[in-house]
Design a protein around this motif. Structure first.
Motif, mmCIF file in Angstrom:
data_model
loop_
_atom_site.group_PDB
_atom_site.id
_atom_site.type_symbol
_atom_site.label_atom_id
_atom_site.label_comp_id
_atom_site.label_asym_id
_atom_site.label_seq_id
_atom_site.Cartn_x
_atom_site.Cartn_y
_atom_site.Cartn_z
ATOM 1 N N CYS A 164 0.809 -1.213 0.000
ATOM 2 C CA CYS A 164 0.000 0.000 0.000
ATOM 3 C C CYS A 164 0.846 1.269 0.000
ATOM 4 C CB CYS A 164 -0.935 0.004 1.210
ATOM 5 S SG CYS A 164 -2.172 -1.334 1.176
ATOM 6 N N ASP A 165 2.156 1.145 0.311
ATOM 7 C CA ASP A 165 3.045 2.298 0.257
ATOM 8 C C ASP A 165 3.700 2.465 -1.116
ATOM 9 O OD1 ASP A 165 2.525 2.880 2.905
ATOM 10 O OD2 ASP A 165 4.185 1.657 3.648
ATOM 11 N N ASP A 166 3.416 1.539 -2.027
ATOM 12 C CA ASP A 166 4.021 1.571 -3.355
ATOM 13 C C ASP A 166 3.091 2.326 -4.319
ATOM 14 O OD1 ASP A 166 5.202 1.161 -5.775
ATOM 15 O OD2 ASP A 166 5.255 -1.034 -5.653
ATOM 16 N N PRO A 167 3.542 3.442 -4.850
ATOM 17 C CA PRO A 167 2.671 4.198 -5.770
ATOM 18 C C PRO A 167 2.223 3.383 -6.976
ATOM 19 C CG PRO A 167 4.566 5.526 -5.099
ATOM 20 C CD PRO A 167 4.820 4.129 -4.594
ATOM 21 N N ALA A 168 3.107 2.492 -7.463
ATOM 22 C CA ALA A 168 2.720 1.676 -8.619
ATOM 23 C C ALA A 168 1.568 0.745 -8.261
ATOM 24 C CB ALA A 168 3.919 0.872 -9.115
ATOM 25 N N PHE A 169 1.594 0.213 -7.042
ATOM 26 C CA PHE A 169 0.525 -0.690 -6.606
ATOM 27 C C PHE A 169 -0.788 0.069 -6.435
ATOM 28 C CE2 PHE A 169 -1.883 -2.848 -3.230
ATOM 29 C CZ PHE A 169 -1.982 -4.119 -3.766
ATOM 30 N N THR A 170 -0.736 1.183 -5.744
ATOM 31 C CA THR A 170 -1.970 1.941 -5.508
ATOM 32 C C THR A 170 -2.525 2.512 -6.805
ATOM 33 O OG1 THR A 170 -0.608 3.887 -4.947
ATOM 34 C CG2 THR A 170 -1.336 2.486 -3.125
ATOM 35 N N ALA A 171 -1.630 2.850 -7.731
ATOM 36 C CA ALA A 171 -2.108 3.345 -9.026
ATOM 37 C C ALA A 171 -2.828 2.252 -9.801
ATOM 38 C CB ALA A 171 -0.933 3.896 -9.846
ATOM 39 N N ALA A 172 -2.292 1.014 -9.739
ATOM 40 C CA ALA A 172 -2.940 -0.111 -10.425
ATOM 41 C C ALA A 172 -4.299 -0.411 -9.797
ATOM 42 C CB ALA A 172 -2.040 -1.345 -10.365
ATOM 43 N N LEU A 173 -4.393 -0.305 -8.474
ATOM 44 C CA LEU A 173 -5.683 -0.511 -7.811
ATOM 45 C C LEU A 173 -6.687 0.536 -8.272
ATOM 46 C CD1 LEU A 173 -4.786 -1.356 -4.085
ATOM 47 C CD2 LEU A 173 -5.604 -2.921 -5.854
ATOM 48 N N ALA A 174 -6.237 1.767 -8.307
ATOM 49 C CA ALA A 174 -7.140 2.846 -8.702
ATOM 50 C C ALA A 174 -7.616 2.687 -10.144
ATOM 51 C CB ALA A 174 -6.444 4.200 -8.528
ATOM 52 N N ALA A 175 -6.751 2.116 -10.972
ATOM 53 C CA ALA A 175 -7.116 1.928 -12.383
ATOM 54 C C ALA A 175 -7.937 0.671 -12.601
ATOM 55 C CB ALA A 175 -5.849 1.882 -13.245
ATOM 56 N N GLY A 176 -8.081 -0.165 -11.567
ATOM 57 C CA GLY A 176 -8.830 -1.401 -11.726
ATOM 58 C C GLY A 176 -8.070 -2.474 -12.465
ATOM 59 N N ASP A 177 -6.744 -2.359 -12.513
ATOM 60 C CA ASP A 177 -5.908 -3.322 -13.228
ATOM 61 C C ASP A 177 -5.351 -4.337 -12.229
ATOM 62 O OD1 ASP A 177 -4.120 -4.717 -14.784
ATOM 63 O OD2 ASP A 177 -3.331 -2.935 -15.806
ATOM 64 N N ASP A 178 -6.049 -5.457 -12.073
ATOM 65 C CA ASP A 178 -5.646 -6.447 -11.078
ATOM 66 C C ASP A 178 -4.300 -7.077 -11.411
ATOM 67 O OD1 ASP A 178 -8.059 -5.837 -9.971
ATOM 68 O OD2 ASP A 178 -9.020 -7.762 -10.402
ATOM 69 N N ALA A 179 -4.066 -7.364 -12.688
ATOM 70 C CA ALA A 179 -2.801 -7.987 -13.092
ATOM 71 C C ALA A 179 -1.627 -7.070 -12.771
ATOM 72 C CB ALA A 179 -2.828 -8.343 -14.568
ATOM 73 N N ALA A 180 -1.756 -5.771 -13.030
ATOM 74 C CA ALA A 180 -0.683 -4.823 -12.736
ATOM 75 C C ALA A 180 -0.482 -4.674 -11.230
ATOM 76 C CB ALA A 180 -0.994 -3.466 -13.367
ATOM 77 N N ALA A 181 -1.579 -4.727 -10.449
ATOM 78 C CA ALA A 181 -1.457 -4.624 -8.989
ATOM 79 C C ALA A 181 -0.691 -5.805 -8.424
ATOM 80 C CB ALA A 181 -2.841 -4.534 -8.358
#
Length: 399
Positions: A164-181
């Motif tokens: 949850c502290d990783d911007p790439a992870f939170t950005a993927a969550l926000a975009a709805g991209d489960d594979a990227a998360a």
């Protein structure tokens, strides 16, 4: 009334006897002090030969070798005893009483003197302790060395890493991209570990739009009448009902069916996939009508609590020209192949044998649930048999 005989007064008699004894004590010969015991090697040698040297400044009288060391004492004691014996019995008793009183006074005086002496010793010791304390206070704390006081070493402890502290992870969550998360979290195993341990609060297992959503008798869909927006029909798969799946699950089913056919396992079709809230109401009501509520709850979900309503579950059947029933899956070649390879395409058997106490449903070899290839690999390699244990959730055997 006649005055008492002064000779018969006990007090006067005791005083007279004390004066007499004191006078007799003054006339006793002086007894020289006992010689000190030899302490040095020289004194020991001289003592062994009978000639003990006297240290300078110390007078020592030779010890008598025979006879009474205090001549005349015994004669005086015998005379005093004879004098006492010649007195009348009444007077002897009075003298005994007076002597006992004098001895008691002497003993009491000795005790008082000892107590005073002890108090003096205690006072001296206390004064010594107080003097030491005062000296320590006056001296003050020890001087600080020129190099300064030592600084304690504190080892830095790194905070527990959370996706949850990783911007790439939170950005993927926000975009709805489960594979990227999942990729940003470090893969399926790392994601699962973070979620199960509770260090990924930004991940919701209740979001119906996520491939990792967990739906059971304790975790209904939110909202209850949820309907996915990306439902499509799987391509090149025999469907016994007009029933769609979410896009990722539909494409994965197409790939799995083709791989099974290529491997010689036979054709795989499906009976049912997505069911709407109203459809699930009808399905559950039909089970209740046949076997009652308790039996229906073991084999069918209530509306709003069904994985089929999420669009991520599909009931497969074996096909060979015609297709078999759900109960035919477990013993078929298609069923055996799916048990070994479904995880490679992102599917798991959701309701496994012997896990009804956790999942809440009797075994269903046909019920395949899509969670994505990364999580399915972690599920398979970890030996998990329910999503509840996979994500560290409580069992859900009942509503």
């Amino acid at each position: 009334m006649t005055s008492p005989d002064p000779e018969l007064s006990p007090r006067r008699a005791a005083r007279a006897e004390a004066e007499r004894l004191a006078t007799a004590a003054l006339s006793l010969p002086v007894v020289p002090p006992a010689p000190a015991e030899p302490t040095t090697r020289r004194q020991l040698r001289e003592a062994a030969t009978g000639a003990i040297a006297v240290s300078p400044g110390v007078g020592r009288a030779p010890r008598p070798t025979s006879g009474d060391p205090r001549p005349g004492v015994l004669e005086r004691l015998r005379a005093a005893g004879a004098a006492l014996a010649s007195l009348p019995a009444r007077r002897r008793r009075r003298l005994a009483i007076a002597a006992g009183s004098a001895i008691a006074i002497l003993i009491g005086s000795a005790l008082v003197i000892g107590a005073v002496a002890g108090s003096g010793a205690d006072a001296t010791a206390s004064a010594t302790v107080d003097d030491a304390a005062l000296t320590a206070v006056a001296a003050g704390p020890p001087a600080v060395p020129a190099a300064g006081l030592p600084v304690p070493e504190v080892s830095a402890v790194a905070a527990t890493a959370t996706p949850c502290d990783d911007p790439a992870f939170t950005a993927a969550l926000a975009a709805g991209d489960d594979a990227a998360a999942l990729a940003a979290a470090g893969g399926g195993s790392a994601f699962r570990a973070a979620v199960a341990s509770g260090i990924a609060p930004c991940v919701s297992l209740s979001d119906p739009n996520r491939e990792w959503v967990v739906v059971n008798k304790q975790r209904p869909l939110d909202p209850l009448d949820y309907r996915a927006g990306d439902l499509i029909m799987p391509q090149n798969v025999r469907a016994l009902e007009d029933s769609a799946l979410r896009a990722a699950a539909a494409n994965a089913l197409t790939a799995m069916v083709k791989a099974a056919s290529d491997a010689g396992a036979g054709e795989i079709g499906y009976l049912s996939a997505f069911r709407s809230y109203s459809t699930q109401q009808s399905t559950y009501a039909g089970r209740v009508a046949v076997g009652g509520v308790a039996e229906a709850d073991r084999e069918s979900a209530r509306a709003g609590y069904s994985e089929h309503q999420s669009g991520l579950a599909v009931d497969i059947v074996p096909c060979d020209r015609s297709c078999g029933t759900l109960d035919d899956v477990a013993a078929s070649t298609q069923g055996a192949w799916v048990r070994e390879h479904a995880w490679e395409f992102g599917f798991i058997t959701r309701y496994a044998q012997g896990r009804e106490s956790v999942s809440g449903y009797e075994p269903e070899a046909w019920h395949q649930r899509y969670i994505g290839p990364e999580l399915a690999r972690a599920y398979h390699e970890g030996g998990y048999t329910t999503l509840e244990e996979f994500f560290g959730l409580p069992a859900a055997p009942t509503y």
